[in-house]
Design an enzyme around this catalytic site. Structure first.
Site, PDB file in Angstrom:
ATOM      1  N   LYS A 115      18.275  31.416 -43.607  1.00  0.00           N
ATOM      2  CA  LYS A 115      16.858  31.017 -43.548  1.00  0.00           C
ATOM      3  C   LYS A 115      16.269  30.868 -44.935  1.00  0.00           C
ATOM      4  O   LYS A 115      15.452  29.973 -45.179  1.00  0.00           O
ATOM      5  CB  LYS A 115      16.048  32.038 -42.746  1.00  0.00           C
ATOM      6  N   LYS A 195      25.770  27.246 -33.357  1.00  0.00           N
ATOM      7  CA  LYS A 195      25.134  27.762 -32.127  1.00  0.00           C
ATOM      8  C   LYS A 195      23.944  26.897 -31.701  1.00  0.00           C
ATOM      9  O   LYS A 195      23.294  26.264 -32.539  1.00  0.00           O
ATOM     10  CB  LYS A 195      24.734  29.224 -32.311  1.00  0.00           C
ATOM     11  N   LYS A 198      16.868  26.818 -31.717  1.00  0.00           N
ATOM     12  CA  LYS A 198      15.543  26.212 -31.601  1.00  0.00           C
ATOM     13  C   LYS A 198      15.260  25.313 -32.796  1.00  0.00           C
ATOM     14  O   LYS A 198      14.432  24.415 -32.715  1.00  0.00           O
ATOM     15  CB  LYS A 198      14.470  27.310 -31.601  1.00  0.00           C
TER      16      LYS A 198
HETATM   17  P1  TYM Z   1      15.573  34.659 -31.092  1.00  0.00           P
HETATM   18  O1  TYM Z   1      14.118  34.441 -30.814  1.00  0.00           O
HETATM   19  O2  TYM Z   1      16.236  33.754 -32.058  1.00  0.00           O
HETATM   20  O3  TYM Z   1      16.407  34.602 -29.758  1.00  0.00           O
HETATM   21  C1  TYM Z   1      16.059  35.371 -28.615  1.00  0.00           C
HETATM   22  C2  TYM Z   1      17.327  35.871 -27.938  1.00  0.00           C
HETATM   23  O4  TYM Z   1      18.161  34.764 -27.575  1.00  0.00           O
HETATM   24  C3  TYM Z   1      19.485  34.944 -28.087  1.00  0.00           C
HETATM   25  N1  TYM Z   1      20.048  33.651 -28.463  1.00  0.00           N
HETATM   26  C4  TYM Z   1      21.239  33.197 -28.045  1.00  0.00           C
HETATM   27  N2  TYM Z   1      22.166  33.736 -27.244  1.00  0.00           N
HETATM   28  C5  TYM Z   1      23.285  33.003 -26.995  1.00  0.00           C
HETATM   29  N3  TYM Z   1      23.516  31.773 -27.520  1.00  0.00           N
HETATM   30  C6  TYM Z   1      22.604  31.190 -28.339  1.00  0.00           C
HETATM   31  N4  TYM Z   1      22.831  29.989 -28.844  1.00  0.00           N
HETATM   32  C7  TYM Z   1      21.403  31.915 -28.634  1.00  0.00           C
HETATM   33  N5  TYM Z   1      20.309  31.641 -29.395  1.00  0.00           N
HETATM   34  C8  TYM Z   1      19.501  32.716 -29.275  1.00  0.00           C
HETATM   35  C9  TYM Z   1      19.292  35.836 -29.320  1.00  0.00           C
HETATM   36  O5  TYM Z   1      20.474  36.538 -29.644  1.00  0.00           O
HETATM   37  C10 TYM Z   1      18.174  36.770 -28.869  1.00  0.00           C
HETATM   38  O6  TYM Z   1      18.692  37.844 -28.130  1.00  0.00           O
HETATM   39  N6  TYM Z   1      15.582  38.547 -34.294  1.00  0.00           N
HETATM   40  C11 TYM Z   1      15.449  38.173 -32.900  1.00  0.00           C
HETATM   41  C12 TYM Z   1      14.151  38.621 -32.261  1.00  0.00           C
HETATM   42  C13 TYM Z   1      13.874  40.088 -32.331  1.00  0.00           C
HETATM   43  C14 TYM Z   1      14.539  41.102 -31.598  1.00  0.00           C
HETATM   44  C15 TYM Z   1      13.897  42.307 -31.952  1.00  0.00           C
HETATM   45  C16 TYM Z   1      15.597  41.103 -30.694  1.00  0.00           C
HETATM   46  C17 TYM Z   1      12.893  40.678 -33.069  1.00  0.00           C
HETATM   47  N7  TYM Z   1      12.907  42.027 -32.835  1.00  0.00           N
HETATM   48  C18 TYM Z   1      14.306  43.547 -31.426  1.00  0.00           C
HETATM   49  C19 TYM Z   1      16.002  42.325 -30.168  1.00  0.00           C
HETATM   50  C20 TYM Z   1      15.373  43.532 -30.527  1.00  0.00           C
HETATM   51  C21 TYM Z   1      15.516  36.646 -32.785  1.00  0.00           C
HETATM   52  O7  TYM Z   1      15.222  35.945 -33.727  1.00  0.00           O
HETATM   53  O8  TYM Z   1      15.816  36.182 -31.529  1.00  0.00           O
END
Ligand code: TYM
Length: 330
Positions: A115, A195, A198
């Site tokens: 990022k 992967k 978004k």
């Molecule tokens: P984020 O918003 O990018 O994604 C949310 C959840 O979706 C999963 N995910 C995927 N799983 C499988 N294949 C993919 N291509 C894929 N893209 C996204 C992510 O692994 C996630 O579980 N840092 C985190 C948000 C966060 C968080 C937390 C998560 C902030 N605090 C505390 C767990 C616990 C994030 O950016 O997720």
């Protein structure tokens, strides 16, 4: 007396629209875990501020995310579901944890490096994983359902728990990462070596939770496949087909081996047609629930969720202040 339920936390960022990777890698587990656990889920709006964003559109984006999370089966009557910024204890605990986090460890985080290259560095982006650890620890949870890309962040959280407990006493349980066996890393439909995300500029790379059946069919038909003609589950030689097989498996509730055996010699065209139909059926209920939701009602539920989360977080934050020598008792 019945044993207390174990607790779960997870979060999702309100940046861009939610996609099938989010549903398959994380949200379907969030919904499932409501059965047996005490569940806390959060739209992590503070995390989304670490990259450039439009403040005018931000409120709508986080409400849309909340709606899609609810449409994926997260029930605010069964889970404490809220916006992170409305529960100030997340930021308070992040400060406390930042004082025991090494900068070297943050500098090595893969997502930070990616990022920072893309959007530029800032202190919030560097300390992003510390806030994430605070999210997880503020409710003293035991398990965190996430996709595979959060592995390194979860490792840091576990390190911080050990460091904190060693220094200040046993305050936090060491949380376990829960990833699905199939679908923990859903890949881009246009490039099966990266992967589904978004932030990918190519909209054909992902299936959105709001996509119509026609859009799903078109994107699956256009998905990049591999050379050869047979449908095999083999990530080394057939990443495109293997990605579709995993999605098919989740949508149809059948094993990848079973599906590969059935479609092996049927050709990519027929195989993709079957994948698309299974995905249409799997995703339709989420889209339909989403379309039936009222913004005002969702906002109200999110406020109630935040009030409940603040009450609970205040209790656990008091134990943290106590442990670090800043008791809040008179
Ligand atoms: P984020 O918003 O990018 O994604 C949310 C959840 O979706 C999963 N995910 C995927 N799983 C499988 N294949 C993919 N291509 C894929 N893209 C996204 C992510 O692994 C996630 O579980 N840092 C985190 C948000 C966060 C968080 C937390 C998560 C902030 N605090 C505390 C767990 C616990 C994030 O950016 O997720």
């Amino acid at each position: 007396m019945a044993a207390a339920k174990k607790k779960v936390f997870s979060g999702i960022q309100p940046t861009g629209e939610l996609h099938l990777g989010n549903l398959v890698g994380a949200l379907r587990n969030w919904a499932q875990m409501q059965e047996d656990y005490e569940t806390y889920y959060c739209v992590v709006d503070l995390h989304a501020m670490t990259v450039p964003y439009d403040p005018v559109a931000f409120g709508t984006a986080r409400l849309e995310t909340a709606k899609l999370v609810m449409a994926s089966g997260i029930d605010p009557r069964r889970s404490v579901f809220y916006f992170q910024s409305q529960v100030p204890q997340h930021a308070e605990l992040a400060w406390v944890l930042s004082t025991i986090t090494g900068i070297g460890q943050l500098n090595r985080m893969t997502q930070y490096k990616e990022k920072a290259d893309r959007t530029g560095q800032n202190l919030g982006l560097l300390s992003y994983p510390v806030l994430m650890a605070a999210d997880i620890l503020i409710h003293k949870v035991h398990a965190v359902p996430v996709g595979d890309d959060q592995r390194q962040h979860l490792e840091l959280t576990r390190d911080l728990v050990e460091r904190f407990n060693h220094r200040f006493g046993e305050v936090f349980p060491v949380p376990e990462r829960i990833t699905p066996e199939v679908g923990a890393r859903v890949m881009s439909l246009q490039d099966p070596t990266s992967k589904m995300s978004k932030s990918d500029p190519d909209v054909r790379s992902r299936l959105l939770l709001t996509d119509s059946a026609d859009q799903i069919r078109r994107k699956v038909r256009a998905a990049v496949t591999d050379s050869g003609r047979t449908v095999d589950y083999d990530w080394e030689t057939k990443p495109g087909i293997s990605n579709l097989l995993e999605l098919f498996s989740v949508a149809a509730g059948r094993s990848t081996e079973d599906l590969a055996a059935e479609y092996r010699d049927q050709g990519y065209g027929r195989f993709k047609g079957a994948v698309a139909e299974a995905l249409c059926e799997y995703m339709a209920p989420v889209r339909e629930r989403y379309e039936g939701m009222e913004d005002a009602e969702v906002s109200r539920l999110m406020s109630e969720g935040a009030a409940e989360a603040r009450r609970r977080a205040a209790v656990s934050m008091a134990t943290v202040w106590e442990a670090v020598g800043l008791s809040t008792r008179p």
